[in-house]
Design a protein around this motif. Structure first.
Motif, PDB file in Angstrom:
ATOM      1  N   HIS A  82    -120.331   9.220  21.615  1.00 34.78           N
ATOM      2  CA  HIS A  82    -120.441   9.161  23.079  1.00 34.78           C
ATOM      3  C   HIS A  82    -119.783   7.895  23.619  1.00 34.78           C
ATOM      4  O   HIS A  82    -119.083   7.931  24.638  1.00 34.78           O
ATOM      5  CB  HIS A  82    -121.935   9.220  23.447  1.00 34.78           C
ATOM      6  N   LYS A  83    -119.979   6.784  22.948  1.00 32.29           N
ATOM      7  CA  LYS A  83    -119.372   5.531  23.412  1.00 32.29           C
ATOM      8  C   LYS A  83    -117.851   5.607  23.334  1.00 32.29           C
ATOM      9  O   LYS A  83    -117.152   5.115  24.231  1.00 32.29           O
ATOM     10  CB  LYS A  83    -119.896   4.351  22.575  1.00 32.29           C
ATOM     11  N   ILE A  84    -117.335   6.219  22.275  1.00 33.94           N
ATOM     12  CA  ILE A  84    -115.885   6.337  22.123  1.00 33.94           C
ATOM     13  C   ILE A  84    -115.287   7.139  23.276  1.00 33.94           C
ATOM     14  O   ILE A  84    -114.212   6.810  23.790  1.00 33.94           O
ATOM     15  CB  ILE A  84    -115.543   6.981  20.767  1.00 33.94           C
ATOM     16  N   LEU A  85    -115.979   8.171  23.728  1.00 28.21           N
ATOM     17  CA  LEU A  85    -115.463   9.046  24.787  1.00 28.21           C
ATOM     18  C   LEU A  85    -115.679   8.487  26.190  1.00 28.21           C
ATOM     19  O   LEU A  85    -115.150   9.042  27.150  1.00 28.21           O
ATOM     20  CB  LEU A  85    -116.121  10.426  24.701  1.00 28.21           C
ATOM     21  N   THR A  86    -116.446   7.418  26.309  1.00 26.01           N
ATOM     22  CA  THR A  86    -116.819   6.940  27.650  1.00 26.01           C
ATOM     23  C   THR A  86    -116.270   5.548  27.929  1.00 26.01           C
ATOM     24  O   THR A  86    -116.973   4.677  28.444  1.00 26.01           O
ATOM     25  CB  THR A  86    -118.350   6.959  27.826  1.00 26.01           C
ATOM     26  N   GLY A  87    -115.001   5.341  27.577  1.00 27.59           N
ATOM     27  CA  GLY A  87    -114.311   4.128  27.976  1.00 27.59           C
ATOM     28  C   GLY A  87    -114.525   2.915  27.106  1.00 27.59           C
ATOM     29  O   GLY A  87    -114.084   1.814  27.465  1.00 27.59           O
ATOM     30  N   ARG A  88    -115.179   3.079  25.954  1.00 24.82           N
ATOM     31  CA  ARG A  88    -115.485   1.918  25.130  1.00 24.82           C
ATOM     32  C   ARG A  88    -114.781   1.943  23.766  1.00 24.82           C
ATOM     33  O   ARG A  88    -115.106   1.142  22.885  1.00 24.82           O
ATOM     34  CB  ARG A  88    -117.005   1.822  24.945  1.00 24.82           C
ATOM     35  N   ARG A  89    -113.824   2.850  23.602  1.00 22.96           N
ATOM     36  CA  ARG A  89    -113.185   2.979  22.297  1.00 22.96           C
ATOM     37  C   ARG A  89    -112.525   1.668  21.858  1.00 22.96           C
ATOM     38  O   ARG A  89    -112.626   1.279  20.687  1.00 22.96           O
ATOM     39  CB  ARG A  89    -112.147   4.100  22.328  1.00 22.96           C
ATOM     40  N   ALA A  90    -111.868   0.978  22.764  1.00 26.56           N
ATOM     41  CA  ALA A  90    -111.153  -0.249  22.402  1.00 26.56           C
ATOM     42  C   ALA A  90    -112.093  -1.346  21.919  1.00 26.56           C
ATOM     43  O   ALA A  90    -111.668  -2.263  21.210  1.00 26.56           O
ATOM     44  CB  ALA A  90    -110.339  -0.751  23.595  1.00 26.56           C
ATOM     45  N   ARG A  91    -113.378  -1.245  22.295  1.00 22.60           N
ATOM     46  CA  ARG A  91    -114.341  -2.280  21.901  1.00 22.60           C
ATOM     47  C   ARG A  91    -115.253  -1.835  20.760  1.00 22.60           C
ATOM     48  O   ARG A  91    -116.147  -2.586  20.361  1.00 22.60           O
ATOM     49  CB  ARG A  91    -115.213  -2.661  23.108  1.00 22.60           C
ATOM     50  N   MET A  92    -115.018  -0.662  20.203  1.00 23.92           N
ATOM     51  CA  MET A  92    -115.954  -0.141  19.213  1.00 23.92           C
ATOM     52  C   MET A  92    -116.053  -1.012  17.964  1.00 23.92           C
ATOM     53  O   MET A  92    -117.098  -1.059  17.316  1.00 23.92           O
ATOM     54  CB  MET A  92    -115.574   1.282  18.820  1.00 23.92           C
ATOM     55  N   ARG A  93    -114.989  -1.723  17.632  1.00 18.96           N
ATOM     56  CA  ARG A  93    -115.049  -2.554  16.431  1.00 18.96           C
ATOM     57  C   ARG A  93    -115.752  -3.889  16.669  1.00 18.96           C
ATOM     58  O   ARG A  93    -115.790  -4.742  15.774  1.00 18.96           O
ATOM     59  CB  ARG A  93    -113.646  -2.711  15.845  1.00 18.96           C
ATOM     60  N   SER A  94    -116.330  -4.036  17.852  1.00 21.52           N
ATOM     61  CA  SER A  94    -117.256  -5.146  18.114  1.00 21.52           C
ATOM     62  C   SER A  94    -118.703  -4.685  18.017  1.00 21.52           C
ATOM     63  O   SER A  94    -119.626  -5.450  18.321  1.00 21.52           O
ATOM     64  CB  SER A  94    -117.002  -5.723  19.509  1.00 21.52           C
ATOM     65  N   LEU A  95    -118.903  -3.459  17.588  1.00 21.55           N
ATOM     66  CA  LEU A  95    -120.231  -2.847  17.548  1.00 21.55           C
ATOM     67  C   LEU A  95    -121.216  -3.706  16.754  1.00 21.55           C
ATOM     68  O   LEU A  95    -120.920  -4.164  15.645  1.00 21.55           O
ATOM     69  CB  LEU A  95    -120.103  -1.472  16.892  1.00 21.55           C
ATOM     70  N   ARG A  96    -122.381  -3.964  17.360  1.00 24.95           N
ATOM     71  CA  ARG A  96    -123.497  -4.656  16.712  1.00 24.95           C
ATOM     72  C   ARG A  96    -123.174  -6.113  16.381  1.00 24.95           C
ATOM     73  O   ARG A  96    -123.882  -6.747  15.601  1.00 24.95           O
ATOM     74  CB  ARG A  96    -123.928  -3.921  15.442  1.00 24.95           C
ATOM     75  N   GLN A  97    -122.109  -6.652  16.970  1.00 21.75           N
ATOM     76  CA  GLN A  97    -121.738  -8.038  16.740  1.00 21.75           C
ATOM     77  C   GLN A  97    -122.029  -8.861  17.980  1.00 21.75           C
ATOM     78  O   GLN A  97    -122.204  -8.333  19.081  1.00 21.75           O
ATOM     79  CB  GLN A  97    -120.249  -8.125  16.376  1.00 21.75           C
ATOM     80  N   GLN A  98    -122.065 -10.172  17.805  1.00 22.73           N
ATOM     81  CA  GLN A  98    -122.346 -11.063  18.928  1.00 22.73           C
ATOM     82  C   GLN A  98    -121.326 -10.839  20.028  1.00 22.73           C
ATOM     83  O   GLN A  98    -120.117 -10.797  19.784  1.00 22.73           O
ATOM     84  CB  GLN A  98    -122.318 -12.514  18.460  1.00 22.73           C
ATOM     85  N   ASP A  99    -121.814 -10.685  21.246  1.00 24.67           N
ATOM     86  CA  ASP A  99    -120.998 -10.428  22.438  1.00 24.67           C
ATOM     87  C   ASP A  99    -120.258  -9.095  22.365  1.00 24.67           C
ATOM     88  O   ASP A  99    -119.342  -8.843  23.158  1.00 24.67           O
ATOM     89  CB  ASP A  99    -119.979 -11.556  22.661  1.00 24.67           C
ATOM     90  N   GLY A 100    -120.643  -8.218  21.447  1.00 23.13           N
ATOM     91  CA  GLY A 100    -120.011  -6.921  21.315  1.00 23.13           C
ATOM     92  C   GLY A 100    -120.867  -5.805  21.863  1.00 23.13           C
ATOM     93  O   GLY A 100    -121.853  -6.028  22.583  1.00 23.13           O
ATOM     94  N   LEU A 101    -120.485  -4.577  21.529  1.00 24.66           N
ATOM     95  CA  LEU A 101    -121.231  -3.401  21.970  1.00 24.66           C
ATOM     96  C   LEU A 101    -122.551  -3.291  21.228  1.00 24.66           C
ATOM     97  O   LEU A 101    -122.647  -3.615  20.038  1.00 24.66           O
ATOM     98  CB  LEU A 101    -120.411  -2.136  21.729  1.00 24.66           C
ATOM     99  N   SER A 102    -123.541  -2.786  21.915  1.00 27.80           N
ATOM    100  CA  SER A 102    -124.834  -2.519  21.296  1.00 27.80           C
ATOM    101  C   SER A 102    -124.734  -1.312  20.372  1.00 27.80           C
ATOM    102  O   SER A 102    -123.913  -0.415  20.573  1.00 27.80           O
ATOM    103  CB  SER A 102    -125.880  -2.236  22.380  1.00 27.80           C
ATOM    104  N   GLY A 103    -125.572  -1.298  19.360  1.00 32.37           N
ATOM    105  CA  GLY A 103    -125.644  -0.142  18.482  1.00 32.37           C
ATOM    106  C   GLY A 103    -126.450   1.000  19.067  1.00 32.37           C
ATOM    107  O   GLY A 103    -126.626   2.032  18.413  1.00 32.37           O
ATOM    108  N   PHE A 104    -126.930   0.843  20.289  1.00 34.10           N
ATOM    109  CA  PHE A 104    -127.731   1.854  20.966  1.00 34.10           C
ATOM    110  C   PHE A 104    -127.180   2.036  22.387  1.00 34.10           C
ATOM    111  O   PHE A 104    -126.289   1.310  22.815  1.00 34.10           O
ATOM    112  CB  PHE A 104    -129.202   1.438  21.017  1.00 34.10           C
ATOM    113  N   THR A 105    -127.697   3.001  23.117  1.00 36.85           N
ATOM    114  CA  THR A 105    -127.327   3.093  24.525  1.00 36.85           C
ATOM    115  C   THR A 105    -127.938   1.916  25.278  1.00 36.85           C
ATOM    116  O   THR A 105    -129.024   1.442  24.949  1.00 36.85           O
ATOM    117  CB  THR A 105    -127.812   4.419  25.132  1.00 36.85           C
TER     118      THR A 105
END
Length: 617
Positions: A82-105
């Motif tokens: 869902h995150k990949i399809l909703t404008g966050r694909r470019a940031r997905m490799r920051s997942l669960r990292q400091q200042d990155g995307l959350s691992g949850f909604t």
């Protein structure tokens, strides 16, 4: 190497999916799956749940109009596609990292995340709230249209889901509940509901069930399911990996539904990636891994995990006492009770995602003469707090609470941080609360809890690798309410509760280089306090500083109350309490999170120098 995804590359937001034909959407789903695998291989995180909902994610976003239509993922770790399809694909490799995307909604992260869900079973309540707000003319960013709750990964086993369905069936509001039935939670699901759901399609292959072409009318005609009896139109089961069937069905439901609808979608956790299909429990949450083999890149541990130490200590106690039993809420592996279940299957109980029931169940086990250990993560025990108060504490029943994931937990962030249990447990009359400074102390606390029959008792310990101290052959029973002085010193006393003790030792080494040798003490107990030790420390030092991996209102507040009641402040003592700050700390490494909390050695040293006025003499 990143995978080739020519169609997915053309999708920035969900509205882009509407340009594609249904066969092209199937290809996008395939590309979305390999992209999800690629992302998690680099970041680590929840893998199996997201792979199981790839086609469902594409179908929902192709049919509905997010963010006006609200799609609520429950549990939120299903949301990577869902995150990949909703404008966050470019940031997905920051997942669960400091200042990155959350691992949850996360609402603050995107308009496409209308409601955060990092534990479980909240989506139907939230969906009903959005539906009622819509019908009452509510206004929110993105608008208010249809509402879809995707409840899966065992979340349907929690009582809150049925409370919500009961209310939704009564109000008869138009909303959609998609039951993602993957026959898994984190571990294999248990309970009568699991058996019931399996019975709805038992005897049919998924293809056979799907060939019946579920529809809204067929669902209304079928009747008789527990969901129908709760006021929902039940539709399904349908193969959740077959877009050719899901797309027309979702379009029909969106066009024709008038009240609450439950769509039963059968999926496979880890679908499309053989290592995840073969071990859905191990692939639920992974470290970084090699895509070609699935082998996870885990750092070599120098010491056992606190969870493993607890599990082995409990086994030792259970070998010697047949009354010891164990209760967990859908987390046998996470709490280490899988080992207990293997050794003592008749004495281990997984109650599914039902912490409230688990606590009361444990209370009655205690009332029946057993010695229950209720092993629940700190952040999840919050759900059972009413039961801790009414069913355990008021009745002074000897339930042993093993509180895992105490303190800040790293990549899972604020939703999983064990910040509040010291405060909410230690304020209860008759509750004993312990916190282990290291793995040896944890073994002693397991033994202490096993021997304690006077009322409820709790002990907390963090996630991850322990300190590396030598473990005793067997835990010994500690004297209730007694701490220990670790190092004698002068002027400043540092009184630690829990595993900050190692950072206190490091801070003391830094202070020694400045000519300051503080006294170090391990409180062991947040309740009852070691009054004698604390008052002695206060009497012999100019400064007393307490430290704990918990929020304000916990150990430090109890110490301050004691000092105030005894008039110690009138005698000139300077007192400070180092606790977690009054903010929710986002995901990062545990060390980075404790830097934000100002509770690492450097900050402890700075606190001492500040209180002393920078005077090292």
């Amino acid at each position: 190497m990143k995978p080739q995804t020519p169609l997915l590359d053309q999708v920035t937001l969900p509205e882009d999916l509407k340009r594609f034909s249904d066969p092209e959407l199937a290809q996008i789903a395939d590309e979305l799956r390999v992209e999800t695998i690629s992302v998690v291989s680099e970041t680590g995180g929840h893998l199996g749940a997201g792979l199981g909902v790839v086609e469902l994610t594409v179908a929902l976003h192709a049919v509905f109009e997010a963010p006006r239509d609200k799609i609520i993922w429950d549990v939120g770790h299903q949301s990577y596609p869902h995150k990949i399809l909703t404008g966050r694909r470019a940031r997905m490799r920051s997942l669960r990292q400091q200042d990155g995307l959350s691992g949850f909604t996360k609402r603050s992260e995107s308009l496409f995340d209308p409601f955060g869900a990092a534990h479980s079973s909240t989506s139907i309540s939230a969906a009903l709230g959005f539906a009622v707000a819509r019908d009452l003319g509510g206004v929110c960013e993105g608008g208010l249209g249809d509402v879809v709750a995707v409840i899966g990964d065992g979340a349907i086993t929690a009582g809150m889901a049925y409370e919500a369905m009961n209310n939704a069936g009564h109000l008869k509001k138009r909303l959609f509940v998609v039951l993602n039935d993957n026959d898994m939670s984190i571990a294999p699901p248990v309970g009568a509901m699991r058996e019931y759901l399996a019975g709805l399609y038992e005897g049919d292959t998924l293809q056979g069930a799907a060939a019946q072409a579920p529809s809204l009318d067929a669902g209304r005609a079928a009747g008789g399911t527990v969901f129908e009896n709760l006021g929902f139109t039940y539709v399904g089961p349908i193969d959740g990996h077959n877009l050719a069937q899901m797309l027309p069905l979702l379009r029909e439901l969106k066009e024709r539904a008038t009240g609450p609808v439950l769509l039963h979608v059968v999926t496979q956790k880890g679908k499309g990636y053989k290592p995840a299909e073969a071990a859905p429990d191990k692939a639920h949450a992974t470290a970084k891994f090699d895509v070609s083999t699935g082998k996870q890149h885990k750092a070599q541990a120098n010491a056992p995990s606190y969870t493993a130490v607890f599990a082995q200590a409990l086994l030792q106690e259970a070998e010697a006492d047949s009354r010891i039993c164990a209760v967990t809420a859908a987390m046998p592996d996470g709490t280490g009770l899988n080992l207990f279940a293997e050794r003592f299957p008749s004495r281990c109980f997984d109650v599914a995602i039902a912490e409230q029931h688990g606590v009361t169940f444990a209370a009655a086990l205690a009332a029946g003469g057993m010695k229950p250990f209720c092993a629940i993560y700190s952040t999840f025990l919050q759900r059972g707090y009413d039961q801790v108060v009414h069913d355990v504490a008021i009745q002074r029943l000897p339930v042993r609470f093993a509180i895992d994931r105490a303190g800040l937990v790293g990549a899972d962030g604020a939703t999983h941080a064990g910040s509040f249990d010291i405060a909410f447990m230690a304020n209860l009359p008759g509750m004993v609360v312990m916190a282990a400074a290291d793995e040896a102390e944890l073994k002693h606390m397991v033994a202490t809890a096993a021997a304690y029959d006077e009322g409820p008792i709790a002990f907390r310990y963090p996630r991850g690798e322990a300190v590396g101290v030598e473990l005793p052959e067997r835990g010994r029973v500690l004297e209730i309410g007694k701490g220990r002085v670790v190092q004698a010193g002068a002027r400043v006393a540092l009184l630690s509760l829990g595993t900050r003790l190692e950072e206190v030792r490091r801070a003391a080494e830094r202070l020694a280089a400045r000519g300051i040798r503080p006294t170090i003490a391990d409180a062991r107990f947040a309740k009852p306090l070691d009054r004698e030790m604390i008052l002695d420390l206060a009497a012999r030092h100019e400064v007393l500083i307490t430290l704990e991996e918990g929020a304000v209102g916990g150990f430090g507040s109890h110490v301050a109350q004691l000092l105030a009641e005894e008039g110690v402040f009138d005698q000139g003592l300077t007192y400070r309490s180092m606790v977690l700050p009054d903010v929710f700390i986002d995901q990062a490494s545990p060390k980075a999170m404790y830097d934000v909390a100002a509770m690492n050695a450097e900050q402890i040293e700075a606190k001492v120098l500040d209180v002393l006025g920078g005077d090292p003499v």
